[in-house]
Structures are given as C-alpha cells and as structure tokens.
Design a protein around this motif. Sequence first.
Motif, PDB file in Angstrom:
ATOM      1  N   LEU A 243      62.049  36.328  51.436  1.00 16.87           N
ATOM      2  CA  LEU A 243      61.287  37.464  51.961  1.00 16.87           C
ATOM      3  C   LEU A 243      60.397  38.058  50.882  1.00 16.87           C
ATOM      4  CD1 LEU A 243      64.021  39.272  54.087  1.00 16.87           C
ATOM      5  CD2 LEU A 243      61.916  38.225  54.968  1.00 16.87           C
ATOM      6  N   ARG A 244      60.927  38.145  49.674  1.00 15.27           N
ATOM      7  CA  ARG A 244      60.133  38.660  48.559  1.00 15.27           C
ATOM      8  C   ARG A 244      58.917  37.778  48.308  1.00 15.27           C
ATOM      9  NH1 ARG A 244      63.878  38.669  45.157  1.00 15.27           N
ATOM     10  NH2 ARG A 244      64.563  40.822  45.464  1.00 15.27           N
ATOM     11  N   GLN A 245      59.112  36.469  48.431  1.00 22.32           N
ATOM     12  CA  GLN A 245      57.997  35.537  48.252  1.00 22.32           C
ATOM     13  C   GLN A 245      56.988  35.671  49.394  1.00 22.32           C
ATOM     14  OE1 GLN A 245      58.913  31.381  47.085  1.00 22.32           O
ATOM     15  NE2 GLN A 245      57.715  30.746  48.865  1.00 22.32           N
ATOM     16  N   LEU A 246      57.491  35.850  50.613  1.00 20.47           N
ATOM     17  CA  LEU A 246      56.617  35.959  51.778  1.00 20.47           C
ATOM     18  C   LEU A 246      55.698  37.168  51.697  1.00 20.47           C
ATOM     19  CD1 LEU A 246      55.740  35.188  54.665  1.00 20.47           C
ATOM     20  CD2 LEU A 246      57.723  36.476  55.512  1.00 20.47           C
ATOM     21  N   PHE A 247      56.243  38.322  51.338  1.00 23.60           N
ATOM     22  CA  PHE A 247      55.450  39.542  51.300  1.00 23.60           C
ATOM     23  C   PHE A 247      54.731  39.744  49.966  1.00 23.60           C
ATOM     24  CE2 PHE A 247      58.383  40.542  54.788  1.00 23.60           C
ATOM     25  CZ  PHE A 247      57.475  40.982  55.741  1.00 23.60           C
ATOM     26  N   ASP A 248      54.968  38.852  49.015  1.00 23.94           N
ATOM     27  CA  ASP A 248      54.272  38.857  47.733  1.00 23.94           C
ATOM     28  C   ASP A 248      54.393  40.231  47.073  1.00 23.94           C
ATOM     29  OD1 ASP A 248      51.800  38.511  45.768  1.00 23.94           O
ATOM     30  OD2 ASP A 248      52.145  36.549  46.664  1.00 23.94           O
ATOM     31  N   VAL A 249      53.309  40.764  46.517  1.00 22.66           N
ATOM     32  CA  VAL A 249      53.395  42.028  45.782  1.00 22.66           C
ATOM     33  C   VAL A 249      53.778  43.199  46.681  1.00 22.66           C
ATOM     34  CG1 VAL A 249      51.850  41.356  43.902  1.00 22.66           C
ATOM     35  CG2 VAL A 249      50.893  42.299  46.009  1.00 22.66           C
ATOM     36  N   ASP A 250      53.479  43.112  47.982  1.00 23.82           N
ATOM     37  CA  ASP A 250      53.815  44.202  48.892  1.00 23.82           C
ATOM     38  C   ASP A 250      55.285  44.207  49.289  1.00 23.82           C
ATOM     39  OD1 ASP A 250      51.315  45.217  48.786  1.00 23.82           O
ATOM     40  OD2 ASP A 250      50.753  44.778  50.859  1.00 23.82           O
ATOM     41  N   SER A 251      56.056  43.253  48.801  1.00 24.26           N
ATOM     42  CA  SER A 251      57.499  43.265  49.072  1.00 24.26           C
ATOM     43  C   SER A 251      58.145  44.525  48.500  1.00 24.26           C
ATOM     44  CB  SER A 251      58.161  42.021  48.479  1.00 24.26           C
ATOM     45  OG  SER A 251      58.040  41.998  47.064  1.00 24.26           O
ATOM     46  N   GLN A 252      57.500  45.131  47.504  1.00 27.62           N
ATOM     47  CA  GLN A 252      58.017  46.365  46.913  1.00 27.62           C
ATOM     48  C   GLN A 252      58.013  47.532  47.897  1.00 27.62           C
ATOM     49  OE1 GLN A 252      55.924  47.039  43.034  1.00 27.62           O
ATOM     50  NE2 GLN A 252      54.966  45.076  43.522  1.00 27.62           N
ATOM     51  N   LEU A 253      57.251  47.404  48.972  1.00 28.30           N
ATOM     52  CA  LEU A 253      57.112  48.497  49.930  1.00 28.30           C
ATOM     53  C   LEU A 253      58.261  48.552  50.933  1.00 28.30           C
ATOM     54  CD1 LEU A 253      53.310  48.018  50.769  1.00 28.30           C
ATOM     55  CD2 LEU A 253      54.316  49.621  49.126  1.00 28.30           C
ATOM     56  N   PHE A 254      59.102  47.524  50.957  1.00 30.78           N
ATOM     57  CA  PHE A 254      60.126  47.425  51.999  1.00 30.78           C
ATOM     58  C   PHE A 254      61.529  47.311  51.405  1.00 30.78           C
ATOM     59  CE2 PHE A 254      56.294  45.079  53.436  1.00 30.78           C
ATOM     60  CZ  PHE A 254      55.848  46.014  54.360  1.00 30.78           C
ATOM     61  N   ASP A 255      62.486  47.713  52.197  1.00 32.35           N
ATOM     62  CA  ASP A 255      63.897  47.532  51.845  1.00 32.35           C
ATOM     63  C   ASP A 255      64.281  46.109  52.255  1.00 32.35           C
ATOM     64  OD1 ASP A 255      66.617  47.511  51.518  1.00 32.35           O
ATOM     65  OD2 ASP A 255      66.973  49.429  52.521  1.00 32.35           O
ATOM     66  N   LEU A 256      64.106  45.170  51.339  1.00 34.14           N
ATOM     67  CA  LEU A 256      64.351  43.767  51.665  1.00 34.14           C
ATOM     68  C   LEU A 256      65.819  43.484  51.929  1.00 34.14           C
ATOM     69  CD1 LEU A 256      61.956  41.837  49.242  1.00 34.14           C
ATOM     70  CD2 LEU A 256      61.549  42.634  51.573  1.00 34.14           C
ATOM     71  N   SER A 257      66.692  44.242  51.316  1.00 28.77           N
ATOM     72  CA  SER A 257      68.123  44.059  51.589  1.00 28.77           C
ATOM     73  C   SER A 257      68.428  44.381  53.051  1.00 28.77           C
ATOM     74  CB  SER A 257      68.957  44.952  50.675  1.00 28.77           C
ATOM     75  OG  SER A 257      68.856  44.536  49.325  1.00 28.77           O
ATOM     76  N   ALA A 258      67.860  45.483  53.539  1.00 29.92           N
ATOM     77  CA  ALA A 258      68.072  45.860  54.938  1.00 29.92           C
ATOM     78  C   ALA A 258      67.441  44.837  55.876  1.00 29.92           C
ATOM     79  CB  ALA A 258      67.490  47.249  55.200  1.00 29.92           C
ATOM     80  N   LEU A 259      66.277  44.318  55.495  1.00 29.85           N
ATOM     81  CA  LEU A 259      65.606  43.324  56.336  1.00 29.85           C
ATOM     82  C   LEU A 259      66.404  42.027  56.374  1.00 29.85           C
ATOM     83  CD1 LEU A 259      63.177  42.692  58.083  1.00 29.85           C
ATOM     84  CD2 LEU A 259      61.923  42.033  56.012  1.00 29.85           C
ATOM     85  N   ALA A 260      66.927  41.612  55.223  1.00 34.55           N
ATOM     86  CA  ALA A 260      67.762  40.407  55.192  1.00 34.55           C
ATOM     87  C   ALA A 260      69.023  40.596  56.029  1.00 34.55           C
ATOM     88  CB  ALA A 260      68.129  40.071  53.748  1.00 34.55           C
ATOM     89  N   ASP A 261      69.648  41.766  55.943  1.00 34.64           N
ATOM     90  CA  ASP A 261      70.847  42.040  56.739  1.00 34.64           C
ATOM     91  C   ASP A 261      70.537  41.966  58.236  1.00 34.64           C
ATOM     92  OD1 ASP A 261      72.718  42.366  54.706  1.00 34.64           O
ATOM     93  OD2 ASP A 261      72.282  44.501  54.464  1.00 34.64           O
ATOM     94  N   LEU A 262      69.365  42.477  58.632  1.00 33.86           N
ATOM     95  CA  LEU A 262      68.987  42.450  60.038  1.00 33.86           C
ATOM     96  C   LEU A 262      68.797  41.012  60.516  1.00 33.86           C
ATOM     97  CD1 LEU A 262      68.228  43.920  62.620  1.00 33.86           C
ATOM     98  CD2 LEU A 262      65.896  44.187  61.718  1.00 33.86           C
ATOM     99  N   ILE A 263      68.154  40.204  59.708  1.00 36.03           N
ATOM    100  CA  ILE A 263      67.968  38.794  60.047  1.00 36.03           C
ATOM    101  C   ILE A 263      69.312  38.092  60.196  1.00 36.03           C
ATOM    102  CG2 ILE A 263      67.153  36.575  59.127  1.00 36.03           C
ATOM    103  CD1 ILE A 263      64.811  38.171  57.859  1.00 36.03           C
ATOM    104  N   LEU A 264      70.219  38.362  59.265  1.00 33.71           N
ATOM    105  CA  LEU A 264      71.522  37.698  59.291  1.00 33.71           C
ATOM    106  C   LEU A 264      72.428  38.208  60.405  1.00 33.71           C
ATOM    107  CD1 LEU A 264      72.195  37.605  55.436  1.00 33.71           C
ATOM    108  CD2 LEU A 264      71.402  35.742  56.886  1.00 33.71           C
ATOM    109  N   SER A 265      72.082  39.365  60.986  1.00 37.58           N
ATOM    110  CA  SER A 265      72.895  39.921  62.074  1.00 37.58           C
ATOM    111  C   SER A 265      72.694  39.182  63.386  1.00 37.58           C
ATOM    112  CB  SER A 265      72.572  41.409  62.256  1.00 37.58           C
ATOM    113  OG  SER A 265      71.291  41.579  62.855  1.00 37.58           O
ATOM    114  N   GLN A 266      71.696  38.283  63.452  1.00 40.68           N
ATOM    115  CA  GLN A 266      71.451  37.488  64.659  1.00 40.68           C
ATOM    116  C   GLN A 266      71.478  36.003  64.285  1.00 40.68           C
ATOM    117  OE1 GLN A 266      67.611  39.260  65.908  1.00 40.68           O
ATOM    118  NE2 GLN A 266      66.599  37.765  64.585  1.00 40.68           N
ATOM    119  N   PRO A 267      72.671  35.498  63.919  1.00 36.93           N
ATOM    120  CA  PRO A 267      72.790  34.162  63.320  1.00 36.93           C
ATOM    121  C   PRO A 267      72.441  33.003  64.241  1.00 36.93           C
ATOM    122  CG  PRO A 267      74.965  35.055  63.796  1.00 36.93           C
ATOM    123  CD  PRO A 267      73.987  36.163  64.035  1.00 36.93           C
ATOM    124  N   THR A 268      72.429  33.219  65.559  1.00 39.17           N
ATOM    125  CA  THR A 268      72.153  32.094  66.459  1.00 39.17           C
ATOM    126  C   THR A 268      70.685  31.975  66.822  1.00 39.17           C
ATOM    127  OG1 THR A 268      72.654  33.451  68.414  1.00 39.17           O
ATOM    128  CG2 THR A 268      74.461  32.169  67.449  1.00 39.17           C
TER     129      THR A 268
END
Length: 293
Positions: free
Chosen positions: A56-81
């Motif tokens: 995710l950090r690579q995807l959003f490049d320098v603007d990854s600093q603007l987001f809570d990537l930990s929360a975004l990763a948790d949300l993605i992992l909450s829908q494993p199927t």
Amino acid sequence: MVKKRVRDPEVLADAPPAKVDGDDSGSDDDVDMVNVDFEWFNFKPDIDFHGTKSLLRQLFDVDSQLFDLSALADLILSQPTVGSTVKVDGEDTDAYAFLTILNLHEHREKSVIKDLTQYIIEKSKSNPALAGLSNLLSANANACVGLILAERLINAPSEISPPMYTMLIDEIEAAVEDKEPYEFTHYLIISKTYREVESSLDREDAPRTKKNKSNNTGNEIFYFHPEDEVLKRHALASGSYEYTKDEGEGIADSKRAFQELGIKPQGSMIVIEASKFEGAVKAIGEYLSPPQQ
C-alpha cells in the motif's frame, strides 16, 4: 482458464509458471530466463499485514503519508475471501502482489475511508477528465463504488495480473449471492503513472540551449501497470493527478534507473461502469496472458 475460487482461505489451483528475467548482464540475445511458480492465496490476517501495508505504501507513493495504512491494511484483511495475494514460497511468506476491492459506501464511517474518499474527490477536481467522479461519491448519489487497490513488487511480472482480476469477478459474484455488500455500479481503480523528466544533473552539466529547455518535461504518460492502459480503454473516466507531497527533483534523479531521463510519478484513477468491467478484465487477459507453449 482460471478456475472459480473457493471462498475459504485455501490455496488456489496452481497457475502456469511465469518467466522472469534472470541475469541481464549479457547481450539481448543471451538472456537467462528463470521459471518461477506463483501461487494465489486468500488474504491471511496473521501473515499478510506487513506485506499488505508495504505494498500500500508503494501504491500511494509519497502520498501514503496522508493515510493510516495500518487501518487500511486491517480493513483489507477483514474480508479475506475477496481479493488475492500472490506468493512464491508458500502461504506463510510475504506477498509479491495483491489485489482487493473495498465498498466505499459500506465503510464510509471509517476514518481511513473518509480520508481516502476526500482525497479522491480533491484529486478528481484537479483533472477535468475526472470531474464526474466527485458526483459518484457524493452522499446523494445512487452509485455504489467499489475501490480496487492493486500493487506488486517491481520484479513481479505483469502476467500475474489477469488471474487476480478474473478471480475478483468470481469472488464478487459469490459474495453477492451470499447477500454481502459487493453489488457495485462502478469500479474505481487507484494506480500510478509517470512522466519522463530531464534530470537536474543533466541541466547543470549541459548548456542551457533551446533544446534543453524544450525537453525539460515530457507530456506522454507511461504506466507502471500495463493492465491500466487496457482498463483505460473501457473507462467511463480516467486521468492522472499530481501527488500532494512533493518528492523533489532529487528523487526523480534517483529513479533514472540507467536511463537518460528521470521519472516523475503521478497518481492515476480509472472509473469503469459495472456493466463494462467483465469485458475490461477479459481484455487484460488477452493482452497480458503468457503465450501458450
């Protein structure tokens, strides 16, 4: 043909091995090829958090600093199927790539989705080609937008992309059958493009001629992900935008990668109507699938 994916966290059927460049120190006619077996997995929360966050950090490049990537990763992992990871050395390793989809309406009250939605609206206003996107995301709109996030390591071949998109369609269909909130009217893909720019180092060394000045910035857009160019052909709207965070010329110079020009990364958004998404995915497969042996 990619088999329909089962909706429990098990490994998918093996895909054909992808050929990856090996030692490229020789001539163009003498390049070693390495066969690598890629495997497709469902997301596994206890394994994939750090790998997903890094991608995710690579995807959003320098603007990854603007987001809570930990929360975004948790949300993605909450829908494993729904969505896939691609790995080489088994399920318990970090992913080389991932692809997933998030319902922006369903998760609209989550802080990270609020931040992402506001970011998307602001960036869409910076490019006339994306002007209609803010209307799709407004509270009064009847649209239901699925946000597709996909990224892979730089050494992962583009041929792994078609199976991920094909599986995503199957997974969305299965989720809708199970009355889960994945019935979308539109799909929004956030990705990256870049432009070639003249190196500041070259400008310091070379005379400031008319030619130097005219070549300072290129207008042609290039794609980090070849499939994005295919998706764009089926899009309701698409366009690039400047990042909020300025990485500076020095970073562009560091990304020259043995070529004369530096590169300036940009964000990219592609909006596809749901009725056209399956055709777009089929076109990706035709464009990127490895040739039959």
